[in-house]
Design an enzyme around this catalytic site. Structure first.
Site, PDB file in Angstrom:
ATOM      1  N   CYS A 137      -1.972   0.670  -7.092  1.00 47.20           N
ATOM      2  CA  CYS A 137      -1.783  -0.173  -8.276  1.00 47.20           C
ATOM      3  C   CYS A 137      -2.322   0.503  -9.530  1.00 47.20           C
ATOM      4  CB  CYS A 137      -2.441  -1.533  -8.082  1.00 47.20           C
ATOM      5  SG  CYS A 137      -4.237  -1.478  -8.003  1.00 47.20           S
ATOM      6  N   SER A 151       1.853  -7.683  -5.360  1.00 48.45           N
ATOM      7  CA  SER A 151       2.866  -7.612  -6.411  1.00 48.45           C
ATOM      8  C   SER A 151       2.749  -8.803  -7.349  1.00 48.45           C
ATOM      9  CB  SER A 151       4.262  -7.577  -5.790  1.00 48.45           C
ATOM     10  OG  SER A 151       4.568  -8.836  -5.194  1.00 48.45           O
TER      11      SER A 151
END
Length: 504
Positions: A288, A233
């Site tokens: 992602c 993240s």
């Protein structure tokens, strides 16, 4: 963290060429997300475990650095053959601990193997440059040399592919490596360590630690770790980059994403809808590079949303290893609750909920972490379901009047990982690829993940650092340049003076 349980097997570490127990007193539970049941324990290592792994890598480095690159490539060639033979077993480990379908897991293992195939050419990739007689009797050569001990910190969503973005390149370049995989999906990393050992990799060149922030921070500040690669993240990527560079390390930290697909009125909407369904809901959206936002331009929106709703509703959700299943569970119960919370927030903020995946019941998987495909329309940029990376099976559709408005929307987003455009017009596509501020662009390709001989990486808040992973950037990241200037005078010459040498 939980205490040790005799009922669950404990995942070992891999240090100095063999499995070893951890000194940890804390453990994380590894779940089968399809059943909602803990199946093994991961030790959450302490600083002394990090010291053991780094020390093993330090001891192994001089001999591995001095091993000819061709011999290193031959070991990796054997590793590649073993990976290919063990592909289905690796994919089953990924599916068991992550929840993604077996077919999806097999595809991700293949993409990891492609990086190993790329670095088999390391003797060529490490070649420097040579210039003869740059001055009178003076030659100049450039070299690329390994850094030393490198570390990789990888996420839960690709337990094979993402580590193989890192360690094969680092090892091929002559470095030694310490891998810290996600504690949620530890088993595939141990299996790859076993295969490397079987391929003939010397002890200490590749090591595996498990843990949480304690291990991460110990690696980031260890004086003998020279470089750190990270995928995760954006908040954690920023922490990794700032902490590692403050400690004098080379760092590449890949962060989060909000990937857009821009759909023009001239696009083939059936083809586009099929592509977007796979990109949004594959791996339960836990990628992602997942498309999580669609920008429908002009009049494309209504017809596209109708197709997306029909196709998303037809996805069969269930255990990833079951035949005919298109989407598995999300990684954990807390993550399912977080994603469901975003769905509720989207409704509260006024988005049109076209398809609601909450409350999905999977026969035989009532305790599993399942959430069905969810689709929103008429989403506005200020809404949380657009602003934040949800990392789940939630697709949002925004409307834009023109291509210029769509490009401005993409460029205003803080993330810049991947994007795609769907159109039949070459001029439109060319304008989009030139003007969009995103690192990886697809034209009628929904998930533009580069092949291993190119480099993977985003822009803006999706990347901290100057170099991307694998491909040519990976070789540059795991080596440093040196330039040697040489003169062999035939007779004794006058000693150099204090002026700047010109070599002429």
């Amino acid at each position: 963290a939980v205490t040790q349980s005799a009922a669950l097997p404990q995942v070992p570490l891999w240090i100095d060429g063999r499995p070893q127990p951890a000194s940890a007193q804390r453990f994380g539970e590894v779940f089968d997300p399809a059943r909602g049941a803990a199946i093994r324990l991961t030790p959450l290592c302490e600083a002394q475990d990090v010291e053991r792994a780094v020390s093993a890598a330090v001891r192994a480095f001089p001999a591995w650095r001095d091993t000819p690159s061709l011999r290193r490539a031959r070991i990796l060639m054997r590793f590649r053959e073993l990976l290919e033979a063990d592909k289905e077993n690796l994919a089953r480990l990924v599916s068991e601990e992550h929840g993604k379908t077996l077919e999806d897991a097999m595809g991700s293992v293949t993409r990891g193997i492609e990086v190993v195939e790329f670095v088999l050419g390391i003797p060529h990739l490490l070649k420097g440059e040579f210039a003869e007689n740059v001055g009178s009797g003076v030659d100049c050569v450039s070299l690329r040399q390994p850094l030393g001990v490198c570390a990789g910190i990888t996420p839960f969503n690709f337990p094979v592919m993402v580590p193989m973005w890192m360690f094969p390149v680092a090892i091929a370049c002559g470095n030694t490596f310490v891998l810290k995989p996600s504690e949620k999906v530890p088993s595939a990393s141990l299996r790859m360590a076993e295969l490397l050992n079987e391929a003939g990799l010397p002890p200490g060149v590749f090591n595996v630690l498990h843990g949480d922030r304690v291990v991460v921070d110990a690696l980031l500040t260890h004086p003998l770790v020279k470089a750190v690669s990270f995928v995760g993240s954006t908040p954690v990527a920023r922490h990794v980059y700032e902490t590692g560079t403050r400690a004098g390390k080379r760092v590449q930290a890949l962060g989060g994403a909000k990937n857009h697909a821009v759909v023009l009125t001239d696009a083939d909407l059936d083809f586009t809808a099929d592509a977007l369904i796979g990109a949004a809901y594959g791996s339960a959206g836990e990628r992602c590079m997942a498309i999580s936002a669609v920008v429908a331009v002009g009049t494309a929106g209504d017809a596209l949303v109708a197709r997306l709703k029909s196709k998303a509703a037809a996805i069969r959700v269930g255990p990833g290893c079951a035949p005919g299943v298109g989407m598995g569970p999300v990684i954990s119960a807390p993550h399912r609750a977080k994603v469901a919370g975003y769905v509720a927030q989207g409704v509260k903020e006024g988005a049109e909920l076209v398809l609601d995946g909450r409350g999905l019941s999977v026969p035989g998987g009532e305790q599993g972490f399942f959430l069905g495909p969810t689709l929103f329309d008429r989403v506005r940029p200020e809404m949380a379901i657009y602003r934040d990376e949800i990392f789940g099976p939630v697709l949002v559709v925004l409307r834009a009047a023109t291509l210029a408005e769509a490009i401005a929307l993409v460029n205003a987003n803080p993330y810049g990982n991947g994007t795609a455009i769907f159109t039949r017009d070459g001029g439109t596509a060319r304008r989009f690829q030139n003007e969009v501020e995103v690192g990886m662009v697809g034209i009628n390709v929904p998930i533009p993940v580069p092949m291993a001989f190119f480099s993977f990486g985003g822009w803006k808040a999706s990347l901290f650092g100057d170099l991307h992973v694998h491909g040519p950037d990976g070789v540059r990241f795991y080596t440093r340049g040196k330039v040697v200037t040489t003169r062999w005078p035939e007779v004794a010459s006058t000693a150099p003076g204090l002026n700047m040498p010109t070599l002429g």
